[in-house]
Design a protein around this motif. Structure first.
Motif, mmCIF file in Angstrom:
data_model
loop_
_atom_site.group_PDB
_atom_site.id
_atom_site.type_symbol
_atom_site.label_atom_id
_atom_site.label_comp_id
_atom_site.label_asym_id
_atom_site.label_seq_id
_atom_site.Cartn_x
_atom_site.Cartn_y
_atom_site.Cartn_z
ATOM 1 N N SER B 253 0.555 15.791 -6.403
ATOM 2 C CA SER B 253 -0.894 15.822 -6.605
ATOM 3 C C SER B 253 -1.620 15.038 -5.509
ATOM 4 N N GLY B 254 -0.908 14.153 -4.844
ATOM 5 C CA GLY B 254 -1.516 13.382 -3.744
ATOM 6 C C GLY B 254 -1.905 14.263 -2.562
ATOM 7 N N VAL B 255 -1.285 15.428 -2.495
ATOM 8 C CA VAL B 255 -1.569 16.397 -1.441
ATOM 9 C C VAL B 255 -3.054 16.746 -1.368
ATOM 10 N N GLN B 256 -3.695 16.722 -2.515
ATOM 11 C CA GLN B 256 -5.096 17.143 -2.581
ATOM 12 C C GLN B 256 -6.076 16.001 -2.346
ATOM 13 N N MET B 257 -5.539 14.823 -2.138
ATOM 14 C CA MET B 257 -6.416 13.673 -1.955
ATOM 15 C C MET B 257 -6.739 13.459 -0.474
ATOM 16 N N LYS B 258 -7.866 12.782 -0.249
ATOM 17 C CA LYS B 258 -8.221 12.386 1.107
ATOM 18 C C LYS B 258 -7.628 10.996 1.391
ATOM 19 N N GLY B 259 -7.399 10.733 2.647
ATOM 20 C CA GLY B 259 -6.855 9.431 3.033
ATOM 21 C C GLY B 259 -7.722 8.288 2.541
ATOM 22 N N SER B 260 -9.025 8.473 2.609
ATOM 23 C CA SER B 260 -9.932 7.397 2.196
ATOM 24 C C SER B 260 -9.814 7.091 0.706
ATOM 25 N N GLU B 261 -9.404 8.075 -0.087
ATOM 26 C CA GLU B 261 -9.186 7.847 -1.529
ATOM 27 C C GLU B 261 -7.787 7.323 -1.800
ATOM 28 N N HIS B 262 -6.833 7.846 -1.036
ATOM 29 C CA HIS B 262 -5.411 7.644 -1.328
ATOM 30 C C HIS B 262 -4.918 6.274 -0.871
ATOM 31 N N ASN B 263 -5.540 5.724 0.161
ATOM 32 C CA ASN B 263 -5.065 4.429 0.671
ATOM 33 C C ASN B 263 -5.193 3.339 -0.381
ATOM 34 N N ASP B 264 -4.150 2.520 -0.481
ATOM 35 C CA ASP B 264 -4.118 1.426 -1.456
ATOM 36 C C ASP B 264 -4.575 0.140 -0.774
ATOM 37 N N THR B 265 -5.669 -0.395 -1.243
ATOM 38 C CA THR B 265 -6.238 -1.589 -0.599
ATOM 39 C C THR B 265 -5.427 -2.840 -0.921
#
Lengths: 359, 359, 359, 359
Positions: B253-265
């Motif tokens: 499901s991570g495939v559909q995410m953008k990098g800006s959302e997916h990155n873990d701060t």
């Protein structure tokens, strides 16, 4: 053992950092007498090369291959083959701003935690640049496999929410290399290219899925129990940077099927044993059954976003920064040859191993 | 190399066929001085044992563990630990009807193609009974990991279309073992049990998904490049019978995410570095980052259906047959301890390897 | 990796302690379809068995072989073969007097230093009893090698100062098993037997040399560089308890020869390439050349002497003690089948590996 | 597996042919943080370098080391270290005369038999030039070992019939590098140099023995059963070109001793456990006991003699030829650093492995 080798009998060891002297790979165990054409290797590298299109990173590595050993008079000698790619467009200064910070969802923090140090120039060893060495080695594995009629083709199946709703059998895979996103459906390819261009413009990144098909694999490859053929394919794929998942045959969707639907019925077709469906994905009990092998590989969005973001430095202080340099908005177009290379390495290894199984 | 061993430093080799004398496992490399309680091993085996509930196979193996070597005065000695499970309820006659036929989606045909022979009694070496040996070895790996505070918990997340729509963080995993399907949500568990019972009654089978969570894993486990921690977890899981897919962290499901959302701060929490989200699944660049590791494992429906079906014999003649014996309608309830065992073996191996990385 | 396995493709793992439940071995990678006769294995074990003659230890292990897995209907199946030898004449009490002391030139101290504990019963894992498992595995390797016409014969060449001054070519090796010391020269055999009997009476022990000849090995076995055929034979031999040295071909005496004398001249004999002398010992550049392979293996005197001696206990206090139990006055008669077994394991491994070298 | 790698945790892979582009080595598993001084590596290479004195080959390789990867800001990073030596004084034409012939006691015939082809230029991969890569890797292993106080010193003990009749304890090993033959006894050194000079003049070659001493090795290194410390030292030494034998501790002469003489009595010396004699050679039961480790390595006379000789070509025709080029009359002076390097690699590997043994 320490993690930079892959395969047992057709065994590769890669070395080199993103911004060091060179990247390289040593192949140990390639049978003697295989004809090697430098251009074949270079062609595969060119498929992975940065700067090849507008939707990939604009870095300018030429990635020219150098043969150091193992090939004499155009053929493999049976001794280790070492291939080198010198680093040219290194621009180490691009990375000085991240020297002391941990970029989110990169390997900066984990490398530092593991080794107590870190080569911060372009991610050092954790850079996806390492996969160039795999592609070079995979090109030789492909030559070996071609001798037995084994062919491997990967293509982009999904970018973000844009997904092909066709199986590989309904696609013309000869179209894959005809567009820059490497999707064999021309219409979908165009949509994907547009979408990635928009993502890039927004300074963001997006994930995707690559599908891979292996044709011509004879029955009998793969080892029972731990070294099942699909288990090593899974490991091979998950070892590629940014990969998050693997499924083969019916995969995750097979979960919802009943056994009576999912079972692949055997039939005899001339002298060959086939199955009428192929939910098994060409592998049963970990061993190839002669049908097409196919699998999907999920890639997350690239971690480097050009947008600004917050993170911490190695003292734990919050810092505000943003991505610099030239990065891929979506990894899958350039990952197609990497997926093929890793699949080729697995199959080359097992096709050698299978020679030792019977009297 | 030939496929019956797993791990490098905490290395197991399993042996034995479904209807042979015994199944067993040898663990080489378990550190000396570890206290071993026979009951701990037996408890894990009982979780995998056939006949434990109405929704699993009714075969009656007791699976009593025997220690052959490597444990002296209640502690490991550093020498190889061999554990044996004698086969009792073998009923070889149950299998005479399949002696000459290739059951669909089993390993009958591929074993015959690979080896030129086949132990047809209960699938021989390809039987999932082999996983009992893994569970026994995994029980010892768990003891080793517990010394460093590493805990592994798996549970059933999906059966057919019945899927938990909660993350592991929203579940009370202490409830997992309180029902026979091993789903930590009591309501969903009941639905699943009903569904499997119906499937069983119909002589059919169904697939499922197991989720697994690893807590307490320190940062630094896993090797860069090929032996990424998640790559070996993938291989471990795909080596389990009937497994079709693996995903970790955000997964497919991570495939559909953008990098800006997916990155873990990253944030600093006291002396610990943490991330505010965990799409990375506790692993970055192939190395654990100290956050929870979590992943999903897909299992296909069991191939043995009690309904009649058509297949071929070894001469290629079509035959009409049906499943006999006592089989699982759904593999996931009994596969929970197997998933945990394989995860424990991977982590035990890497926790030893990590001792060798720094000066 | 952790030291209880040997070989890569024909790979054995041994387990078990001298006074534990059982000793055993798992062979992984033996090709499928090999006919296995239990009696062949038992015959080899009987050659190694304690109590077989007046000049060996009088312990009474029967060493009856049990097959646990991997053999079906008289043939290997390609899956792991596990063989077990249950311990019978254990007499653990014989060892209580050494529980806290370090016997000189045994492994008591080094095991304690390494592992922080020690199974003191008969040396535990360090006991030469472990070699029974190797002999059992070697018997199967011999069956595999016999299929390619490879034959291995070892014999006692020296006991103390009593040394055969003949090469293997001047001996009738069919006489080796006709006397209890396993020296193919009947006169020398008698002298050796007398000498060992005297040594035994005196409560002392003596060393010896075993020679081994491999006939029928085709050219091409062995790997260049690290895994030279003789390098693995050396490791195999030095891994046998009490072994102190290895030499092949001209060995240590070749040091004194000039190149012009030492070089083996090639000639063509029909379709075969041969050498007129064989100082190379059948191996050139680490690879067999088709001539006989021969080597010598040195064994020290057994450390357990029945005479009294001084040593320390684990607190470092001096203690006066003496050997108890039933021990070999000279290890070489019983080590002959062990040397053959280890040689067979090396050759079986390389004869499988060599299948993968060419196209 | 295919023979060009050595070690498990401190693992090297060498590549390159005598007259190819370059020779090289990749070290995988070297702990992070080790300070590396290029000059240290170069110094070791200079000890092995051709042309260093009048009694060695006059070829003129400079053997300048190039670091390709794995070292950043003067320290190892934990990632693979690759070192390259470019070939300079190749003179491929020197070898055209042997293109089609099999030189006696070289690897020409066996390579051709194994691989079906052969790089005839200077022996290709079978050339002792490959050992330069081992020396480079060994230099790094020595740095690692020095951190634990482990020191390795080898020296020439015998050339032809000229043999030191002193143990290492009666020699001043600091004298070894003070003469060109690397014998620590100045008088014997002079005799050896004279003798080798005569042998060279006669166009002939001669064998020799190298002794090696390892000081400061803690108790506990080495694995029981197959991977005994001395077994891996044996393999390491026998893998060096021209090596014919290995013995450690009392070695072949220990064969003639009685157990009552040969046993090494334990004593407590302060907090340390020692033995009053050291026939065990610092290793008991395959595991180091804290005493000095010492062993001897036999080398045959170099096969290339400048005198004329008879041999066959690949069609089996007799041909008359003679050695050309620049070759060593005796291998031992230049083999001293190679023996040390291989010993260092074994110990580095086991010192990492030993970290994983206890809780």
């Amino acid at each position: 053992m320490p993690g930079n080798s892959f395969g047992q009998l057709f065994r590769i060891t890669t070395f080199g950092e993103s911004h060091g002297e060179a990247l390289g790979v040593t192949i140990d165990g390639c049978p003697a007498g295989l004809p090697i054409d430098l251009e074949q290797i270079q062609t595969e590298l060119d498929r992975r090369r940065p700067g090849q299109s507008k939707i990939v990173t604009q870095r300018k590595e030429k990635d020219s291959i150098n043969i150091v050993s193992g090939i004499f008079e155009g053929h493999t000698t049976g001794t280790p083959i070492t291939l080198l790619l010198f680093n040219e467009d290194a621009r180490s200064k691009d990375y000085s701003h991240i020297k002391d910070i941990y970029r989110p969802s990169h390997a900066d923090y984990t490398y530092a935690a593991k080794y107590g140090n870190r080569d911060y120039r372009g991610g050092g060893r954790s850079s996806a640049r390492e996969t160039a060495a795999r592609v070079a080695a995979g090109a030789i594995a492909k030559v070996l496999l071609a001798q037995s009629g084994i062919q491997i083709q990967a293509y982009v199946n999904q970018v973000g929410e844009l997904m092909l709703n066709k199986t590989y059998e309904d696609l013309d895979l000869s179209q894959t290399e005809k567009n820059i996103v490497r999707c064999p459906d021309p219409e979908m390819a165009e949509q994907m290219i547009d979408y990635i261009s928009k993502i890039k413009k927004a300074g963001d990144t997006i994930g995707g899925v690559i599908s891979c098909v292996i044709k011509g694999c004879p029955a009998g490859l793969g080892e029972p129990v731990f070294d099942k053929l699909h288990a090593d394919l899974a490991k091979a794929m998950l070892s590629i940077n940014a990969c998050k998942g693997f499924e083969y045959g019916s995969g995750f969707s097979g979960v919802q099927m009943k056994g009576s639907e999912h079972n692949d019925t055997f039939v005899k077709d001339g002298n060959t044993i086939k199955t009428t469906s192929n939910y098994s994905g060409g592998i049963q009990g970990g061993i190839s059954n002669g049908m097409d092998i196919y699998f999907n590989v999920a890639f997350k969005p690239v971690a480097t976003v050009i947008q600004g973001y917050e993170t911490i430095d190695k003292e734990g202080n919050m810092v505000q920064t943003k991505g610099k340099g030239r990065h891929d908005p979506c990894v899958v177009p350039r990952a197609v040859p990497i997926v093929e290379a890793m699949a080729a390495l697995v199959l080359a290894d097992y096709s050698l191993l299978t020679r030792t199984i019977k009297l």
